[in-house]
Design an enzyme around this catalytic site. Structure first.
Site, mmCIF file in Angstrom:
data_model
loop_
_atom_site.group_PDB
_atom_site.id
_atom_site.type_symbol
_atom_site.label_atom_id
_atom_site.label_comp_id
_atom_site.label_asym_id
_atom_site.label_seq_id
_atom_site.Cartn_x
_atom_site.Cartn_y
_atom_site.Cartn_z
ATOM 1 N N THR A 1 7.760 23.006 -21.704
ATOM 2 C CA THR A 1 8.438 21.749 -21.546
ATOM 3 C C THR A 1 8.831 21.153 -23.087
ATOM 4 O O THR A 1 10.068 20.767 -23.270
ATOM 5 C CB THR A 1 8.126 20.848 -20.698
ATOM 6 O OG1 THR A 1 7.715 21.657 -19.236
ATOM 7 C CG2 THR A 1 8.850 19.750 -20.347
ATOM 8 N N THR A 2 7.593 21.219 -23.546
ATOM 9 C CA THR A 2 7.909 20.366 -24.974
ATOM 10 C C THR A 2 8.363 21.199 -26.058
ATOM 11 O O THR A 2 9.297 20.658 -26.948
ATOM 12 C CB THR A 2 6.551 20.113 -25.311
ATOM 13 O OG1 THR A 2 5.798 19.234 -24.694
ATOM 14 C CG2 THR A 2 6.434 19.203 -26.805
ATOM 15 N N TYR B 1 1.270 26.215 -13.739
ATOM 16 C CA TYR B 1 2.039 25.015 -14.480
ATOM 17 C C TYR B 1 2.174 24.081 -13.514
ATOM 18 O O TYR B 1 3.346 24.197 -12.897
ATOM 19 C CB TYR B 1 2.913 25.558 -15.380
ATOM 20 C CG TYR B 1 3.472 24.578 -16.366
ATOM 21 C CD1 TYR B 1 2.969 23.072 -16.400
ATOM 22 C CD2 TYR B 1 4.460 24.703 -17.247
ATOM 23 C CE1 TYR B 1 3.263 22.152 -17.136
ATOM 24 C CE2 TYR B 1 5.198 23.771 -17.937
ATOM 25 C CZ TYR B 1 4.514 22.489 -18.167
ATOM 26 O OH TYR B 1 5.147 21.402 -18.871
ATOM 27 N N LYS C 1 -2.495 23.853 -15.588
ATOM 28 C CA LYS C 1 -2.260 22.826 -16.531
ATOM 29 C C LYS C 1 -1.815 21.838 -15.519
ATOM 30 O O LYS C 1 -0.707 21.945 -14.935
ATOM 31 C CB LYS C 1 -1.559 23.223 -17.619
ATOM 32 C CG LYS C 1 -0.780 22.011 -18.163
ATOM 33 C CD LYS C 1 0.328 22.326 -19.210
ATOM 34 C CE LYS C 1 0.892 21.139 -19.843
ATOM 35 N NZ LYS C 1 2.071 21.194 -20.592
ATOM 36 N N VAL D 1 -3.616 20.137 -22.385
ATOM 37 C CA VAL D 1 -2.497 20.830 -23.224
ATOM 38 C C VAL D 1 -1.893 19.487 -23.402
ATOM 39 O O VAL D 1 -1.184 18.816 -22.426
ATOM 40 C CB VAL D 1 -1.744 21.849 -22.316
ATOM 41 C CG1 VAL D 1 -0.539 22.300 -23.188
ATOM 42 C CG2 VAL D 1 -2.550 23.101 -21.854
#
Length: 326
Positions: free
Chosen positions: A57-58, A152, A181, A224
């Protein structure tokens, strides 16, 4: 631990993982700047993070082509090799809306040198995403690749699809699904899953560093965290303090990290501005435009930029005082 399943053949190492931002050239099309990316990957590894996460996403993964994703993994692997860390963990985002697309992305990531694949649940038709669909999706992808899969969990990015701990526990029993995560921020999932599974059976990570200590205290393996793009040494130091039993110092630093990370909670643009301001010079990347979001999204306003500096600057001196890991 209550589970008797075997440890995974390739468990994901514990520690601090940085979901690396994507860097672009200052052109109309904003092509990915692989030279700047190499510098930034090297900076993060020297800063002491335990792994890199790409195409998450980042990283603005939905704005990256499949070829760009693949090339970034290659560049990250080269950076690790050049620093004498050929086995350094690189987690590649392999999220696609179809099973077929996710398998193809997993194949690309494996070929490019990724160590693990990070996979969101399908979410395009949210009402059709039943538990059986989720279980089938992850199992089919995990069956079709030798790339170990990390679940995720990020409901805010998935039309509200929120996998509970029972669903994750069923997936944990697959030999090629190695961890999760939790960007959902649910600490209860940490303690339920770590009661059932050891880290080697199924690893559990916080999705940000503002609850790293609560995750570690609950048996989790690390986090993370987007703020590792800005202050990698600080977050690595926080993790080290906890592991050294220096709980008082760790709690104090946890609060400072949490205060700074609230800027990352405001979105990709503030995270990237913070990285440009505090980490760019150390990484050898001086053009702030490399850190702009990809169009159609825009960089921080002057007012927002000023606020980001204000809420992050208390970590600057600590970051500068800590030694490189390599």
């Amino acid at each position: 631990m209550t589970s008797t399943i075997a440890s995974k053949s390739t468990p994901i190492p514990p520690g601090i993982y940085c979901p690396v931002i994507s860097l672009y050239k200052a052109t109309a099309r904003q092509e990915v700047d692989y030279d700047a990316s190499y510098k930034f990957f090297s900076h993060l590894i020297r800063g002491g993070v335990d792994g890199l996460v790409l195409a998450g996403t980042t990283a603005e993964a939905v704005l990256l082509s499949a070829e760009e994703r693949k090339e970034l993994v290659k560049v990250a692997r080269k950076a690790a090799v050049d620093l004498g860390r050929p086995e350094f963990p690189i987690v590649a985002g392999i999220s696609g809306q179809s099973t077929n697309e996710s398998i193809r992305l997993a194949e690309d990531a494996l070929e490019a040198g990724a160590s693990f694949g990070l996979l969101l649940p399908p979410s395009y038709w949210a009402k059709a995403v039943t538990k059986d669909v989720i279980l089938g999706f992850y199992r089919d992808v995990a069956d079709s690749t030798t790339l170990p899969i990390v679940i995720y969990s990020f409901p805010a990015m998935c039309n509200g699809i929120d996998m509970n701990s029972d669903t994750m526990s069923e997936l944990a029993q697959h030999p090629n699904i190695v961890g999760v995560k939790l960007t959902c921020g649910n600490a209860g999932k940490v303690t339920r899953l770590t009661e059932e599974y050891s880290h080697e059976q199924f690893a559990v990570y916080a999705g940000s560093s503002d609850w790293l200590i609560p995750c570690l205290a609950g048996g989790g393996g690390g986090c993370v965290t987007g703020i590792a793009n800005v202050f990698p040494k600080c977050v690595a130091h926080l993790y080290a303090l906890w592991n050294q039993g220096k709980t008082k110092e760790a709690r104090e630093l946890q609060g400072l990290v949490a205060q700074a990370e609230k800027a990352c909670k405001e979105g990709i643009a503030p995270t990237k501005f913070g990285a440009a301001h505090f980490a760019g010079p150390s990484a050898g990347i001086t053009d702030a435009r490399a850190f702009w979001p990809r169009k159609p999204y825009t960089p921080c306003s002057e007012e927002k930029s000023t606020w980001v500096v204000k809420v992050m600057q208390h970590l600057e001196s600590l970051e500068q005082s800590l030694p490189d890991a390599i």
